[in-house]
Design an enzyme around this catalytic site. Structure first.
Site, PDB file in Angstrom:
ATOM      1  N   CYS A  95       0.347 -67.246  96.022  1.00 41.88           N
ATOM      2  CA  CYS A  95      -0.881 -67.164  96.819  1.00 41.88           C
ATOM      3  C   CYS A  95      -0.571 -67.183  98.320  1.00 41.88           C
ATOM      4  CB  CYS A  95      -1.809 -68.323  96.471  1.00 41.88           C
ATOM      5  SG  CYS A  95      -3.333 -68.359  97.443  1.00 41.88           S
ATOM      6  N   ASP A 132      -2.008 -91.201 112.275  1.00 38.65           N
ATOM      7  CA  ASP A 132      -1.855 -90.051 113.168  1.00 38.65           C
ATOM      8  C   ASP A 132      -1.791 -90.469 114.637  1.00 38.65           C
ATOM      9  OD1 ASP A 132      -1.576 -87.324 113.666  1.00 38.65           O
ATOM     10  OD2 ASP A 132      -3.720 -87.016 113.927  1.00 38.65           O
ATOM     11  N   CYS A 167       2.074 -73.743  95.368  1.00 41.69           N
ATOM     12  CA  CYS A 167       1.283 -72.641  95.927  1.00 41.69           C
ATOM     13  C   CYS A 167       1.480 -71.333  95.165  1.00 41.69           C
ATOM     14  CB  CYS A 167       1.643 -72.415  97.394  1.00 41.69           C
ATOM     15  SG  CYS A 167       1.057 -73.703  98.509  1.00 41.69           S
TER      16      CYS A 167
END
Length: 388
Positions: A206, A149, A203
């Site tokens: 949802c 990151d 997913c």
């Protein structure tokens, strides 16, 4: 994929074939404490430049100018390093032992995002990645580069391509084994390694992560507008917290876990291994009354080794004062008043807002004297209630 079932392989040479090399890397990853491991071709996501450019054109990156400045390199690993052939993506489970949203009901306490309750994850992961990358370089003779990151590398879509999980509707990686709680790191290499199958998005219908957001930061599924995101506003944003987001901030003083914590996949998370990251107890339930009194030296001591230290003392106090203003606790008024004379206008402005929330009559009483010597237009607007 989870690493829990892998064992140290027996190699019959110092130059294993690709399959044996990957097996050795996986086994070493287990020993280093990684929970997930996957490999993707460096060019596995040709769709990323278009998606990134669309997000930037919409302004969803807020004032993170570095995202725009590095867009060309960010769109593809090969854009950053043309020699890259493969990407190894690794994850470490940092899932909490208790519900991180429960503290939001205790307004005398400050809520710190789960990822920031331990040592800075960059430091936790970087050394492990370097050791694994060194093993790869020695065994293959290939070049390697390590990322946590800290460079324009889009780890989450690459992790999806490497089979670790999928990017959920909240844009965070979701794993069948660890829910929404994985720290990610990556190794780029010039070696061509056998790739894992990409994970399909799972997913379904949802929308819990979208519905729970206190600031409506999701324009739609799989789309995040940082300008409205409390994780961005309390960590990356350098100015005052916009007025419309202060009350919704509640007692969140660093980050926001709402969309991660409600993900149904969290309940299927694997049992934590010994290498699991543990939160520092003093950062799980910190009292606002103590935090708002921290001076710079105390702030540096309390948050030594923590990612919180990176935002600096002033922005930290800004966040704490907003939380104090939302506490409905009049006993904190003297501590707020003590910050009205801060050298930093961001702190002064947040203190004014907190005082006007907790004790409007007291704010009127002391306001004239402070306004008479205030030179910052934004802080003056806080006193008059005319802040935009």
């Amino acid at each position: 994929m989870t690493l829990s079932a892998w064992e140290e392989p027996v190699l019959d040479s110092d130059n294993p074939d690709p399959g044996k090399l990957v097996a050795e890397l996986k086994a070493r990853a287990v020993a280093l404490g990684f929970d997930s491991f996957g490999i993707a071709p460096a060019d596995a996501r040709p769709d990323l430049p278009e998606k990134l450019n669309a997000a930037l054109a919409s302004g969803w990156h807020a004032d993170m100018e570095w995202m725009e400045e590095t867009a060309e390199r960010r769109g593809s690993p090969k854009g950053m390093w043309p020699e890259a052939r493969s990407v190894i993506v690794l994850g470490i489970n940092y899932g909490p032992e208790t519900d991180p949203l429960a503290i939001l009901e205790e307004r005398s306490l400050g809520s710190i995002s789960v990822y920031a309750r331990n040592r800075d994850y960059h430091e936790i992961i970087k050394g492990k990645l370097k050791e694994l990358a060194g093993l790869l370089a020695r065994r293959s003779g290939a070049e390697v580069k390590v990322f946590v990151d800290t460079a324009p590398l889009m780890e989450k879509p690459l992790a999806e391509a490497a089979g670790l999980g999928w990017q959920g509707k909240h844009s965070v990686l979701v794993s069948r084994h660890f829910g929404s709680w994985l720290f990610l790191g990556a190794i780029l290499t010039s070696a061509e390694l056998p790739a894992d199958a990409a994970h399909v998005e799972s997913c379904g219908s949802c929308t819990r992560c979208l519905d729970v957001c206190p600031t409506n930061a999701f324009p739609g599924p799989f789309r995040l507008d940082a300008r409205r995101c409390l994780a961005y506003l309390t960590v990356e944003h350098k100015g005052s917290i916009p007025v419309e987001f202060r009350a919704p901030m509640g007692n969140r003083i660093y980050g926001c876990d709402d969309c991660l914590a409600v993900c149904p996949w969290n309940k299927f998370a694997s049992v934590s291994r010994e290498a699991k990251l543990r939160a520092r107890p003093e950062l799980e339930r910190p009292r606002l009354a103590e935090l708002v009194q921290l001076e710079d030296a105390g702030f540096r001591t309390v948050f030594a080794g923590s990612p919180i230290k990176r935002i600096g003392h002033a922005r930290f106090l800004r966040n704490v004062l907003i939380a104090v203003g939302n506490s409905a606790d009049p006993s904190l008024v003297p501590l707020v008043e003590a910050r009205l004379g801060s050298d930093d206008p961001i702190v002064r402005g947040a203190a004014v807002w907190a005082l006007r929330r907790l004790a409007p009559e007291r704010a009127e009483e002391v306001g004239l004297a402070y306004r008479a010597r205030e030179s910052n237009s934004s802080v003056l607007a806080e006193w008059t209630g005319e802040i935009a």
